[in-house]
Each structure stands twice: as C-alpha cells, then as structure tokens.
Design a protein around this motif. Structure first.
Motif, PDB file in Angstrom:
ATOM      1  N   GLN A   1       0.864  -1.189   0.000  1.00 54.75           N
ATOM      2  CA  GLN A   1       0.000   0.000   0.000  1.00 54.75           C
ATOM      3  C   GLN A   1       0.896   1.234   0.000  1.00 54.75           C
ATOM      4  O   GLN A   1       1.968   1.231   0.602  1.00 54.75           O
ATOM      5  N   VAL A   2       0.455   2.284  -0.682  1.00 52.87           N
ATOM      6  CA  VAL A   2       1.205   3.543  -0.704  1.00 52.87           C
ATOM      7  C   VAL A   2       0.309   4.671  -0.233  1.00 52.87           C
ATOM      8  O   VAL A   2      -0.827   4.822  -0.704  1.00 52.87           O
ATOM      9  N   LEU A   3       0.807   5.449   0.721  1.00 52.18           N
ATOM     10  CA  LEU A   3       0.099   6.615   1.238  1.00 52.18           C
ATOM     11  C   LEU A   3       0.904   7.865   0.911  1.00 52.18           C
ATOM     12  O   LEU A   3       2.121   7.808   0.734  1.00 52.18           O
ATOM     13  N   PHE A   4       0.226   9.007   0.863  1.00 49.69           N
ATOM     14  CA  PHE A   4       0.882  10.303   0.712  1.00 49.69           C
ATOM     15  C   PHE A   4       0.431  11.189   1.866  1.00 49.69           C
ATOM     16  O   PHE A   4      -0.756  11.417   2.051  1.00 49.69           O
ATOM     17  N   GLY A   5       1.407  11.680   2.638  1.00 49.19           N
ATOM     18  CA  GLY A   5       1.075  12.486   3.806  1.00 49.19           C
ATOM     19  C   GLY A   5       0.716  13.913   3.494  1.00 49.19           C
ATOM     20  O   GLY A   5       0.191  14.634   4.345  1.00 49.19           O
ATOM     21  N   ASN A   6       1.031  14.380   2.244  1.00 49.04           N
ATOM     22  CA  ASN A   6       0.785  15.761   1.781  1.00 49.04           C
ATOM     23  C   ASN A   6       1.665  16.795   2.473  1.00 49.04           C
ATOM     24  O   ASN A   6       1.645  17.965   2.126  1.00 49.04           O
ATOM     25  N   SER A   7       2.421  16.358   3.467  1.00 44.50           N
ATOM     26  CA  SER A   7       3.452  17.175   4.100  1.00 44.50           C
ATOM     27  C   SER A   7       4.411  16.193   4.761  1.00 44.50           C
ATOM     28  O   SER A   7       4.088  15.010   4.941  1.00 44.50           O
ATOM     29  N   HIS A   8       5.612  16.679   5.107  1.00 44.50           N
ATOM     30  CA  HIS A   8       6.560  15.802   5.800  1.00 44.50           C
ATOM     31  C   HIS A   8       6.003  15.406   7.164  1.00 44.50           C
ATOM     32  O   HIS A   8       6.164  14.265   7.605  1.00 44.50           O
ATOM     33  N   GLN A   9       5.362  16.349   7.816  1.00 42.25           N
ATOM     34  CA  GLN A   9       4.748  16.055   9.104  1.00 42.25           C
ATOM     35  C   GLN A   9       3.690  14.965   8.963  1.00 42.25           C
ATOM     36  O   GLN A   9       3.601  14.049   9.778  1.00 42.25           O
ATOM     37  N   GLY A  10       2.883  15.093   7.901  1.00 40.05           N
ATOM     38  CA  GLY A  10       1.827  14.112   7.664  1.00 40.05           C
ATOM     39  C   GLY A  10       2.366  12.726   7.384  1.00 40.05           C
ATOM     40  O   GLY A  10       1.803  11.718   7.833  1.00 40.05           O
ATOM     41  N   SER A  11       3.470  12.654   6.640  1.00 43.10           N
ATOM     42  CA  SER A  11       4.070  11.353   6.349  1.00 43.10           C
ATOM     43  C   SER A  11       4.626  10.711   7.607  1.00 43.10           C
ATOM     44  O   SER A  11       4.468   9.502   7.837  1.00 43.10           O
ATOM     45  N   ALA A  12       5.273  11.525   8.454  1.00 41.40           N
ATOM     46  CA  ALA A  12       5.809  11.002   9.712  1.00 41.40           C
ATOM     47  C   ALA A  12       4.690  10.480  10.602  1.00 41.40           C
ATOM     48  O   ALA A  12       4.820   9.408  11.229  1.00 41.40           O
ATOM     49  N   VAL A  13       3.598  11.200  10.670  1.00 45.82           N
ATOM     50  CA  VAL A  13       2.468  10.775  11.503  1.00 45.82           C
ATOM     51  C   VAL A  13       1.826   9.511  10.937  1.00 45.82           C
ATOM     52  O   VAL A  13       1.347   8.654  11.692  1.00 45.82           O
ATOM     53  N   ASN A  14       1.826   9.347   9.613  1.00 44.13           N
ATOM     54  CA  ASN A  14       1.329   8.097   9.015  1.00 44.13           C
ATOM     55  C   ASN A  14       2.075   6.896   9.584  1.00 44.13           C
ATOM     56  O   ASN A  14       1.492   5.838   9.825  1.00 44.13           O
ATOM     57  N   LEU A  15       3.390   7.071   9.781  1.00 44.23           N
ATOM     58  CA  LEU A  15       4.196   6.008  10.374  1.00 44.23           C
ATOM     59  C   LEU A  15       3.864   5.812  11.849  1.00 44.23           C
ATOM     60  O   LEU A  15       3.588   4.699  12.299  1.00 44.23           O
ATOM     61  N   LEU A  16       3.884   6.908  12.590  1.00 43.38           N
ATOM     62  CA  LEU A  16       3.781   6.825  14.042  1.00 43.38           C
ATOM     63  C   LEU A  16       2.398   6.423  14.539  1.00 43.38           C
ATOM     64  O   LEU A  16       2.270   5.868  15.635  1.00 43.38           O
ATOM     65  N   ASP A  17       1.360   6.690  13.749  1.00 42.03           N
ATOM     66  CA  ASP A  17       0.026   6.281  14.203  1.00 42.03           C
ATOM     67  C   ASP A  17      -0.387   4.910  13.660  1.00 42.03           C
ATOM     68  O   ASP A  17      -1.521   4.474  13.840  1.00 42.03           O
ATOM     69  N   GLY A  18       0.564   4.241  12.968  1.00 48.49           N
ATOM     70  CA  GLY A  18       0.321   2.861  12.557  1.00 48.49           C
ATOM     71  C   GLY A  18      -0.278   2.658  11.188  1.00 48.49           C
ATOM     72  O   GLY A  18      -0.557   1.519  10.793  1.00 48.49           O
ATOM     73  N   ASN A  19      -0.479   3.712  10.417  1.00 43.67           N
ATOM     74  CA  ASN A  19      -1.051   3.568   9.081  1.00 43.67           C
ATOM     75  C   ASN A  19      -0.028   3.145   8.038  1.00 43.67           C
ATOM     76  O   ASN A  19      -0.387   2.692   6.954  1.00 43.67           O
ATOM     77  N   ALA A  20       1.267   3.331   8.337  1.00 44.65           N
ATOM     78  CA  ALA A  20       2.334   2.938   7.428  1.00 44.65           C
ATOM     79  C   ALA A  20       3.408   2.198   8.220  1.00 44.65           C
ATOM     80  O   ALA A  20       3.587   2.431   9.419  1.00 44.65           O
TER      81      ALA A  20
END
Length: 345
Positions: free
Chosen positions: A202-221
């Motif tokens: 699966q590939v996600l786009f956080g739309n910002s660096h902060q968003g991408s980091a949070v995708n990792l930390l909240d378990g979505n990536a």
C-alpha cells in the motif's frame, strides 16, 4: 476520485487567486507587477507553529519593497506550485523538485535565495531525506544486523507528495537504484512506487513531511519518507547521532499538531540521504527585477542572518523555519545549482 478532488481543489484555489490578480491588474493598467507581494507556502511550512517566522519574513519583504505582503498557506504541493507557475503569486518557499517543476512550466521562475549550510555558504547547504520505521519494529528491517532496503518490499509505505524532493524524488531514486538490480524488480519505475504494488502492499501520501511522519507513528504505514528539517520542531534525538542510520528520535511531549496525537512515540532511521536545500523562488513576471534585487539584498544581509525569529539558535525551545548551528544564512543561488536534482533518474 482522489485525483479528481485534488484537481478540483487546485482549480478552486487558482480561481480565487485569479480574481484577486485580475482586480489588481485592472487598477494598474494591466501591469503584472503590482503593490502586493503574494507569498505561497508549502504545507510543511503552513502550520501555526511557524507563523512567527512567516510573519517576520513578510515584514522584511514589506519594509524592503514598500508593498503589502499576503501569505497564502496550502495543504497541497500541487496548489503551491501551480499558483506560482500560473502568475498568481510572486514568491514561494519550495523544495528543489518543486522549483524544477515550476521552472519547466514557466521560465519566469527563478531562485531568489537558498538557506546555506553551517559554513555560511552553499557548499554544505543540505538537509536529509529519511526512511524511518517505528522503533519497536526496527529488527524486522535488518539483515545480518544491518538495515537493508530489501526488507521494505510488501510493506505499507508513506511518501510526502510526488512533487517533494526529500519526501519522494530522492527516496524513490534510492529505492529504484537498489531494487532494479534484482530480476524480480528490473522493470520497476518511479510511477510504480506511487501505487500499491508491485513493490509495496500500500502507498500513502502524507501531503506534508509532518503528515508522512504521523502516518508512520500512528500505525497507518510501516515505513515512511520525510526530512529532518521539517520535523525538527517536533522531535528530539533519543539515541545515536543526528542524521545517522540507526539513530532513534522521539516525539516531544509538548509537540504541536499533528504530532500532539503521537507524543512520546519513537522512530528509527533506516536510510539517510543528503539533499540540496530548498529555495525561495520568484516569478519574475509578477515580482519584477527591481523588487527581486531589493529582496535578494536584504534577505542575504547579516541582519536577517542574525534574526532569531527566522534562524532560531540551536537548543532554543522556540519554533522557526531555520535553525542556527553556526554561520547559517540566506545566499543567492543560480538555476544550475539544482542540476543534481534534475539529473536524478
């Protein structure tokens, strides 16, 4: 559907800008250079925690030119880039890849200034693209005790935006360079990395660096690409050395949005790549040569270099666009300086 909504959002924002610019141009006899300087900011720099830095830069621009400054915050890279390209803004702070895309579509775009490295020159004007994993999962991404890119296959991956230099272009180049050496992925392309397969589940786009980091930390990536400078206001080094593979970072307990919901969580760096610093770019048709020269002079001055609202001293608990570790400042840069990013395949 997602692409359609993004396109619609871009069109709506551009329409708003177009109306405003049309009204101003009518007052100025259709002249494109007017008495307002519109500055566009990427999503990474649009947060409330960076408002004081944005406002300080706007104040300096206004004092140097005698013109009103209007800040335009965005939630999408494409909106920021297209706004500058389509003559609806004078300036934008954007990554090298975004600048290159803008320049390709409008030759009036050119770099104004670039933040230097610690030497005070462009010789070390780099930041870092990270691939990060949650600290509790780090052993799953190692082979023979060392982090290995092979381990990211079939994982859920988060990029920033396909127009991001350190959040897509550079990490994609690293990933492609590694995997295309293998028969199973010999035909892998950059476009493939934007989709869920053939490499990632699966590939996600956080739309910002902060968003991408949070995708990792909240378990979505499972793995995320983002850069050091865009998250340094929210995290602190917990183990190891800055920008080294294997180092651990922890989200500050009092971190601002969007990190407030993942406060205290930790991640480990599994890949680190230097990237050319991001420029402030100008649309010369909108800004004009006179104001371009004024702004380049004032923004590269010692006064701005020592302005703690823009370059916050290392160790300070204040948030700012840039950190001062030694002689950091703004410096002029030519278009050719960005060729190393252009040459990434």
């Amino acid at each position: 559907m997602k692409k359609s909504l993004t396109s619609l959002a871009v069109l709506l924002v551009l329409a708003v800008f177009a109306v405003g610019c049309s009204e101003k141009n009518a007052k100025e006899g259709n002249a494109e250079v007017d008495d307002v300087i519109n500055v566009v900011w990427y999503p990474n720099e649009s947060g409330e925690d960076l408002k004081s830095s944005r406002d300080e830069i706007g104040k300096i621009i206004s004092e140097a030119t005698g013109k009103e400054v209007e800040h335009h915050l965005t939630t999408d890279y494409a909106i920021a880039i297209e706004t500058l390209v389509n003559n609806n803004a004078d300036m934008a702070f954007m990554g090298a890849q975004g600048y290159i895309e803008a320049k390709e579509n409008n030759d009036a775009i050119q770099p104004l200034i670039v933040p230097t490295g610690p030497s005070g020159t462009l010789d070390d004007a780099v930041y870092h693209s990270w691939l990060a994993v949650n600290v509790d999962d780090q052993e799953s991404y190692k082979k023979d005790g060392e982090f290995a890119l092979d381990t990211i296959a079939e994982k859920r991956f988060s990029f920033v935006s396909n127009s991001s230099t350190s959040g897509f272009k550079v990490p994609s180049a690293d990933i492609l360079s590694h995997f295309t050496e293998q028969d199973a992925y010999a035909e892998l392309t950059e476009e493939d990395l934007m989709e869920g397969g053939p490499l990632f589940s699966q590939v996600l786009f956080g739309n910002s660096h902060q968003g991408s980091a949070v995708n990792l930390l909240d378990g979505n990536a499972d793995v995320a690409a983002f850069c050091d400078t865009c998250v340094e206001n929210y995290v602190q080094l917990a183990e190891g050395e800055e920008n080294e593979v294997g180092s651990v970072y922890k989200v500050k307990d009092d971190a601002e949005q969007p990190f407030n919901k993942v406060a205290g969580k930790e991640f480990t760096l599994m890949n680190v790549t230097p990237v050319l610093n991001a420029p402030f770019a100008a649309n010369m048709d909108m800004l004009g040569e006179e104001d371009y020269k004024k702004l380049q002079k004032v923004l590269t001055s010692d006064e701005v270099a020592n302005n703690e609202k823009i370059f916050v001293p290392e160790g300070s608990d204040q948030s700012a666009l840039f950190f001062k570790t030694d002689k950091e400042r703004f410096a002029p840069a030519k278009d050719e300086w960005f060729n190393p990013i252009r040459e990434i395949q």
